[in-house]
Design a protein around this motif. Sequence first.
Motif, PDB file in Angstrom:
ATOM      1  N   GLY A 226       0.819  -1.210   0.000  1.00  0.00           N
ATOM      2  CA  GLY A 226       0.000   0.000   0.000  1.00  0.00           C
ATOM      3  C   GLY A 226       0.853   1.261   0.000  1.00  0.00           C
ATOM      4  N   LEU A 227       0.314   2.303  -0.610  1.00  0.00           N
ATOM      5  CA  LEU A 227       1.058   3.552  -0.704  1.00  0.00           C
ATOM      6  C   LEU A 227       1.279   4.191   0.667  1.00  0.00           C
ATOM      7  CD1 LEU A 227      -0.505   5.183  -3.912  1.00  0.00           C
ATOM      8  CD2 LEU A 227       1.732   4.083  -3.661  1.00  0.00           C
ATOM      9  N   LEU A 228       0.330   3.997   1.582  1.00  0.00           N
ATOM     10  CA  LEU A 228       0.498   4.570   2.922  1.00  0.00           C
ATOM     11  C   LEU A 228       1.685   3.925   3.625  1.00  0.00           C
ATOM     12  CD1 LEU A 228      -0.511   6.477   5.098  1.00  0.00           C
ATOM     13  CD2 LEU A 228      -2.033   4.647   5.911  1.00  0.00           C
ATOM     14  N   PHE A 229       1.846   2.624   3.471  1.00  0.00           N
ATOM     15  CA  PHE A 229       2.987   1.920   4.057  1.00  0.00           C
ATOM     16  C   PHE A 229       4.292   2.456   3.470  1.00  0.00           C
ATOM     17  CE2 PHE A 229       6.188  -1.390   4.063  1.00  0.00           C
ATOM     18  CZ  PHE A 229       6.093  -1.939   5.336  1.00  0.00           C
ATOM     19  N   LEU A 230       4.340   2.595   2.147  1.00  0.00           N
ATOM     20  CA  LEU A 230       5.550   3.098   1.489  1.00  0.00           C
ATOM     21  C   LEU A 230       5.857   4.522   1.937  1.00  0.00           C
ATOM     22  CD1 LEU A 230       7.767   2.640  -0.673  1.00  0.00           C
ATOM     23  CD2 LEU A 230       6.176   3.623  -2.342  1.00  0.00           C
ATOM     24  N   ALA A 231       4.831   5.358   2.018  1.00  0.00           N
ATOM     25  CA  ALA A 231       5.046   6.738   2.439  1.00  0.00           C
ATOM     26  C   ALA A 231       5.524   6.806   3.883  1.00  0.00           C
ATOM     27  CB  ALA A 231       3.755   7.544   2.278  1.00  0.00           C
ATOM     28  N   THR A 232       4.967   5.960   4.734  1.00  0.00           N
ATOM     29  CA  THR A 232       5.307   5.987   6.157  1.00  0.00           C
ATOM     30  C   THR A 232       6.728   5.511   6.407  1.00  0.00           C
ATOM     31  OG1 THR A 232       2.997   5.591   6.755  1.00  0.00           O
ATOM     32  CG2 THR A 232       4.662   5.126   8.446  1.00  0.00           C
ATOM     33  N   TYR A 234       9.213   4.863   4.004  1.00  0.00           N
ATOM     34  CA  TYR A 234      10.307   5.239   3.117  1.00  0.00           C
ATOM     35  C   TYR A 234      10.225   6.686   2.630  1.00  0.00           C
ATOM     36  CZ  TYR A 234      13.893   5.263  -0.436  1.00  0.00           C
ATOM     37  OH  TYR A 234      15.018   5.588  -1.154  1.00  0.00           O
ATOM     38  N   ILE A 235       9.108   7.091   2.056  1.00  0.00           N
ATOM     39  CA  ILE A 235       9.051   8.407   1.422  1.00  0.00           C
ATOM     40  C   ILE A 235       9.265   9.521   2.434  1.00  0.00           C
ATOM     41  CG2 ILE A 235       7.584  10.017   0.153  1.00  0.00           C
ATOM     42  CD1 ILE A 235       6.299   7.629  -1.240  1.00  0.00           C
ATOM     43  N   ALA A 236       8.627   9.444   3.587  1.00  0.00           N
ATOM     44  CA  ALA A 236       8.782  10.505   4.597  1.00  0.00           C
ATOM     45  C   ALA A 236      10.234  10.609   5.082  1.00  0.00           C
ATOM     46  CB  ALA A 236       7.825  10.274   5.757  1.00  0.00           C
ATOM     47  N   PRO A 237      10.897   9.496   5.468  1.00  0.00           N
ATOM     48  CA  PRO A 237      12.322   9.624   5.823  1.00  0.00           C
ATOM     49  C   PRO A 237      13.182  10.107   4.663  1.00  0.00           C
ATOM     50  CG  PRO A 237      11.433   7.547   6.634  1.00  0.00           C
ATOM     51  CD  PRO A 237      10.388   8.150   5.734  1.00  0.00           C
ATOM     52  N   TYR A 238      12.845   9.689   3.442  1.00  0.00           N
ATOM     53  CA  TYR A 238      13.612  10.138   2.278  1.00  0.00           C
ATOM     54  C   TYR A 238      13.530  11.654   2.126  1.00  0.00           C
ATOM     55  CZ  TYR A 238      14.817  10.976  -2.610  1.00  0.00           C
ATOM     56  OH  TYR A 238      15.372  11.475  -3.763  1.00  0.00           O
ATOM     57  N   LEU A 239      12.358  12.229   2.347  1.00  0.00           N
ATOM     58  CA  LEU A 239      12.214  13.675   2.237  1.00  0.00           C
ATOM     59  C   LEU A 239      13.021  14.399   3.304  1.00  0.00           C
ATOM     60  CD1 LEU A 239       8.400  13.990   1.410  1.00  0.00           C
ATOM     61  CD2 LEU A 239      10.340  14.277  -0.158  1.00  0.00           C
ATOM     62  N   VAL A 240      13.079  13.832   4.507  1.00  0.00           N
ATOM     63  CA  VAL A 240      13.918  14.416   5.557  1.00  0.00           C
ATOM     64  C   VAL A 240      15.389  14.361   5.133  1.00  0.00           C
ATOM     65  CG1 VAL A 240      14.717  14.169   7.948  1.00  0.00           C
ATOM     66  CG2 VAL A 240      12.288  13.908   7.405  1.00  0.00           C
ATOM     67  N   PHE A 241      15.799  13.245   4.549  1.00  0.00           N
ATOM     68  CA  PHE A 241      17.166  13.111   4.036  1.00  0.00           C
ATOM     69  C   PHE A 241      17.476  14.174   2.997  1.00  0.00           C
ATOM     70  CE2 PHE A 241      18.992  11.146   0.082  1.00  0.00           C
ATOM     71  CZ  PHE A 241      20.322  11.435   0.360  1.00  0.00           C
ATOM     72  N   ILE A 242      16.541  14.405   2.065  1.00  0.00           N
ATOM     73  CA  ILE A 242      16.740  15.407   1.025  1.00  0.00           C
ATOM     74  C   ILE A 242      16.911  16.789   1.641  1.00  0.00           C
ATOM     75  CG2 ILE A 242      15.607  16.623  -0.877  1.00  0.00           C
ATOM     76  CD1 ILE A 242      16.834  13.958  -1.642  1.00  0.00           C
ATOM     77  N   VAL A 243      16.113  17.088   2.653  1.00  0.00           N
ATOM     78  CA  VAL A 243      16.237  18.386   3.313  1.00  0.00           C
ATOM     79  C   VAL A 243      17.614  18.526   3.952  1.00  0.00           C
ATOM     80  CG1 VAL A 243      15.401  19.787   5.242  1.00  0.00           C
ATOM     81  CG2 VAL A 243      13.771  18.715   3.682  1.00  0.00           C
ATOM     82  N   TRP A 244      18.073  17.478   4.636  1.00  0.00           N
ATOM     83  CA  TRP A 244      19.403  17.523   5.244  1.00  0.00           C
ATOM     84  C   TRP A 244      20.478  17.755   4.186  1.00  0.00           C
ATOM     85  CZ3 TRP A 244      21.231  18.665   9.649  1.00  0.00           C
ATOM     86  CH2 TRP A 244      20.622  18.278  10.834  1.00  0.00           C
ATOM     87  N   LEU A 245      20.406  16.997   3.092  1.00  0.00           N
ATOM     88  CA  LEU A 245      21.434  17.104   2.050  1.00  0.00           C
ATOM     89  C   LEU A 245      21.474  18.515   1.472  1.00  0.00           C
ATOM     90  CD1 LEU A 245      22.055  14.413  -0.689  1.00  0.00           C
ATOM     91  CD2 LEU A 245      22.278  16.837  -1.170  1.00  0.00           C
TER      92      LEU A 245
END
Length: 360
Positions: A226-232, A234-245
């Motif tokens: 499910g997309l909610l599982f993927l967002a919870t 992977y996608i949300a931590p990935y966005l935090v990573f992008i902000v840090w970078l």
Amino acid sequence: MQVDRVPPGATDAEFSAYVRSAQELDFTLQDLKAAIPAHCFQPSVLKSLAYFFLDLGIIAALYAVAHAINSWLFFPVFWLAQGTMFWALFVVGHDCGHGSFSRYKWLNSLVGHLSHTPILVPYHGWRISHRTHHANTGNIDTDESWYPMDESTYQAMPWAQKMVRFYGALFAYPFYLFFRSSGRSGSHFMPSSPLFRPSERRDVLVSTLCWSATVVFLAWVGLTQGLLFLATYYIAPYLVFIVWLDLVTFLHHTEPDIPWYRGDEWYFLKGALSTIDRDYGFINPIHHNIGTHVAHHIFLAIPHYHLKTATEAIKPILGDYYRRSEEPVWKSFARSFWACHYVADQGAKVYYQPHPSYRQ
């Protein structure tokens, strides 16, 4: 006169820039290198691998805890912590890209892919363009990362491009990978991109295939869980990573009093000094002291765990050429975010000019 080190694959012009850098300042690269303890230039495979596996262990533990708790009260904490660890893992791959992880090229490539591919960074594509950045730091015409644009170019930019480049700066990295940056084209995924030499295209293809396999895997996770599982997870931590970078990279090279150079005014050492060290507080050891950036730009082969020692050794020689900000990073970012948009159209040595709407 001795020239310590040139960037990998340096052209004759880049080599000449190193020579001139030893002639025009009152200290040389050899002076700086001699001041640094010799062990700082020697990576330890065991120590480097220890940091790599520690990061992987923390990432795995955070996933286990988040899955066990399974609470929306905890998930925001998980996103912030896991995204920060994704960023720490990127820094390990960053050492691999510079050859400061180990003296073994195959090990650097292996760990570099294992560090970068899961966080959707094409290792070789990034490594090569990042090499260009280090060989041209502070050069408006040839730098690769967060270089300024002249005022006339800024004024002519479409509003959508300005929104991404300036006001969406903390989420710019995926766009940079696909489209490069303002005024310079080239994808980090295409072997035929002007970013790469013909001899590098096979490496780029390998990294692109690894990246593509990760995207397929994530799509499969989204379809099956499910997309909610993927967002919870992977996608949300990935966005935090992008902000840090984007935040850290921006702060390394963007400050109103950091000079940029054009033409013959630029040479390697002077350009390498157009960066600044930052203090990220308790995050410093978590993201492997990446804020210790001046010494890294002068001697990119020093492993991250020796950069603090190297910095203390060269500070007396650099004197006023050494820059370090002690103010909170959020304050520095807020100022530079609004004030640092463009430089003058003319001039061999220029500084960011404040946007007319900027008020201190």
